[in-house]
Scaffold this motif. Sequence first.
Motif, PDB file in Angstrom:
ATOM      1  N   ASP A   1      -8.162   3.530   7.237  1.00  8.92           N
ATOM      2  CA  ASP A   1      -8.825   3.415   5.943  1.00  8.92           C
ATOM      3  C   ASP A   1      -9.716   2.179   5.930  1.00  8.92           C
ATOM      4  OD1 ASP A   1      -9.143   2.497   3.090  1.00  8.92           O
ATOM      5  OD2 ASP A   1      -8.032   4.346   2.711  1.00  8.92           O
TER       6      ASP A   1
ATOM      7  N   THR B   1     -11.358   0.706   3.517  1.00 10.83           N
ATOM      8  CA  THR B   1     -11.118  -0.220   2.406  1.00 10.83           C
ATOM      9  C   THR B   1      -9.944  -1.142   2.713  1.00 10.83           C
ATOM     10  OG1 THR B   1     -11.984   1.391   0.822  1.00 10.83           O
ATOM     11  CG2 THR B   1     -10.640  -0.391  -0.054  1.00 10.83           C
TER      12      THR B   1
ATOM     13  N   GLN C   1       0.840  -1.192   0.000  1.00 13.28           N
ATOM     14  CA  GLN C   1       0.000   0.000   0.000  1.00 13.28           C
ATOM     15  C   GLN C   1       0.873   1.239   0.000  1.00 13.28           C
ATOM     16  OE1 GLN C   1      -1.882  -0.882   3.893  1.00 13.28           O
ATOM     17  NE2 GLN C   1      -1.165   1.140   4.566  1.00 13.28           N
TER      18      GLN C   1
ATOM     19  N   SER D   1      -4.449   0.948  -7.610  1.00 17.75           N
ATOM     20  CA  SER D   1      -4.889  -0.217  -6.841  1.00 17.75           C
ATOM     21  C   SER D   1      -5.093  -1.362  -7.829  1.00 17.75           C
ATOM     22  CB  SER D   1      -6.187   0.078  -6.091  1.00 17.75           C
ATOM     23  OG  SER D   1      -5.984   1.091  -5.119  1.00 17.75           O
TER      24      SER D   1
ATOM     25  N   THR E   1      -7.368  -4.067 -12.372  1.00 15.22           N
ATOM     26  CA  THR E   1      -7.932  -3.202 -11.343  1.00 15.22           C
ATOM     27  C   THR E   1      -8.883  -4.032 -10.485  1.00 15.22           C
ATOM     28  OG1 THR E   1      -9.760  -2.542 -12.780  1.00 15.22           O
ATOM     29  CG2 THR E   1      -7.767  -1.183 -12.846  1.00 15.22           C
TER      30      THR E   1
ATOM     31  N   GLU F   1      -5.189   6.940  -6.500  1.00 18.08           N
ATOM     32  CA  GLU F   1      -6.462   6.229  -6.594  1.00 18.08           C
ATOM     33  C   GLU F   1      -6.497   5.272  -7.779  1.00 18.08           C
ATOM     34  OE1 GLU F   1      -6.729   9.627  -4.074  1.00 18.08           O
ATOM     35  OE2 GLU F   1      -6.114   9.512  -6.175  1.00 18.08           O
ATOM     36  N   GLN F   2      -5.674   5.513  -8.773  1.00 20.25           N
ATOM     37  CA  GLN F   2      -5.621   4.657  -9.957  1.00 20.25           C
ATOM     38  C   GLN F   2      -4.567   3.567  -9.839  1.00 20.25           C
ATOM     39  OE1 GLN F   2      -4.941   8.110 -12.558  1.00 20.25           O
ATOM     40  NE2 GLN F   2      -6.797   7.560 -13.679  1.00 20.25           N
TER      41      GLN F   2
ATOM     42  N   TYR G   1      -2.823  -1.473  -2.953  1.00 14.84           N
ATOM     43  CA  TYR G   1      -3.832  -0.443  -2.699  1.00 14.84           C
ATOM     44  C   TYR G   1      -3.143   0.923  -2.691  1.00 14.84           C
ATOM     45  CZ  TYR G   1      -7.596   2.156  -0.413  1.00 14.84           C
ATOM     46  OH  TYR G   1      -8.589   3.068  -0.122  1.00 14.84           O
ATOM     47  N   ARG G   2      -3.471   1.739  -3.695  1.00 15.04           N
ATOM     48  CA  ARG G   2      -2.903   3.082  -3.826  1.00 15.04           C
ATOM     49  C   ARG G   2      -1.377   3.037  -3.699  1.00 15.04           C
ATOM     50  NH1 ARG G   2      -7.359   7.178  -1.028  1.00 15.04           N
ATOM     51  NH2 ARG G   2      -9.161   6.330  -2.141  1.00 15.04           N
TER      52      ARG G   2
ATOM     53  N   VAL H   1      -1.632   6.146   2.697  1.00 10.14           N
ATOM     54  CA  VAL H   1      -2.853   5.477   3.158  1.00 10.14           C
ATOM     55  C   VAL H   1      -2.906   5.522   4.680  1.00 10.14           C
ATOM     56  CG1 VAL H   1      -4.123   3.306   3.213  1.00 10.14           C
ATOM     57  CG2 VAL H   1      -2.877   3.965   1.154  1.00 10.14           C
TER      58      VAL H   1
ATOM     59  N   THR I   1      -0.437   8.376 -13.460  1.00 11.40           N
ATOM     60  CA  THR I   1      -1.602   7.953 -12.705  1.00 11.40           C
ATOM     61  C   THR I   1      -1.616   8.595 -11.326  1.00 11.40           C
ATOM     62  OG1 THR I   1      -0.388   6.004 -11.941  1.00 11.40           O
ATOM     63  CG2 THR I   1      -1.808   5.732 -13.862  1.00 11.40           C
ATOM     64  N   THR I   2      -2.813   8.690 -10.743  1.00 12.73           N
ATOM     65  CA  THR I   2      -2.972   9.179  -9.376  1.00 12.73           C
ATOM     66  C   THR I   2      -2.950   7.986  -8.423  1.00 12.73           C
ATOM     67  OG1 THR I   2      -5.380   8.978  -9.446  1.00 12.73           O
ATOM     68  CG2 THR I   2      -4.418  11.051 -10.235  1.00 12.73           C
TER      69      THR I   2
END
Length: 266
Positions: A167, A169, A159, A249, A231, A246-247, A208-209, A163, A243-244
Amino acid sequence: MDLDHARTVAVEAAEAAGALLLEGTRGAVGVRAKGGAGDVVTDLDLASEKLLLERILTAYPSHSVIAEESGLVGDAGGEWTWLVDPLDGTNNVAIGLSAFVVGVALCRDGLPVLGVVHDPVSAHTWSAVRGRGALSSEGVRLAPPYAPRPHGPLLAWTQGHGVSRDDATVRALKQALELNARRVLQLWAPLLSWAMLARGDIDGIVGYRAELVDLPAGALLAQEAGIEIRTFDGGPFEACIDTTPEQRSFVAAHPRAIPGLLALLH
């Protein structure tokens, strides 16, 4: 652009940095806090990064570099950008755990075309050029088989540093993994996990992120070994540098194992 030459430059630079790290971990390691989330940086990170930047920019002075500690060196948005992780596993080194690697990637227009991972401890290097497969330092092509385990898959988790501990998630994903996987490794060295997946030592990775700087080298190495990356909703995943978090994961596994891994998470 001669990618074979670029691979040679990257491999030699990573192995030189690895030798520096291996020697440095035999003595006292200077450690200090990095940011406010409990992360750390060592003197070895900085020394390794300096060596890598000098090697890469001497060979390719017009290219840009995104390095773990220095950030962007050169102009953003150029055709050729290198990603440098001088010490993937800093927290391991800080507590005396010999689980760390060096990672280098080269991206063209944001898409990784070359990835190198070097493990100084085992003295092994793995590299991949897009469309040409993944190789060990002995020249053996990496192609892990599909081999289901009787008591669930052996997985690695990674991760991003940003994060938070609460969190929701993350809690849900980790609970699903712990309930259904045989083992879940949290190595604090994502590139080492990618190399293990490309070799077939583990069955999958859930990210994850994930952090940007170490993702393209590892993802390309695994993909060129035949690993599929998706994804969380099952769509295609590509480790581009634009990518950010959030993109970033994903699940990564042998193509025949992907449906089961996605089902496990859902």
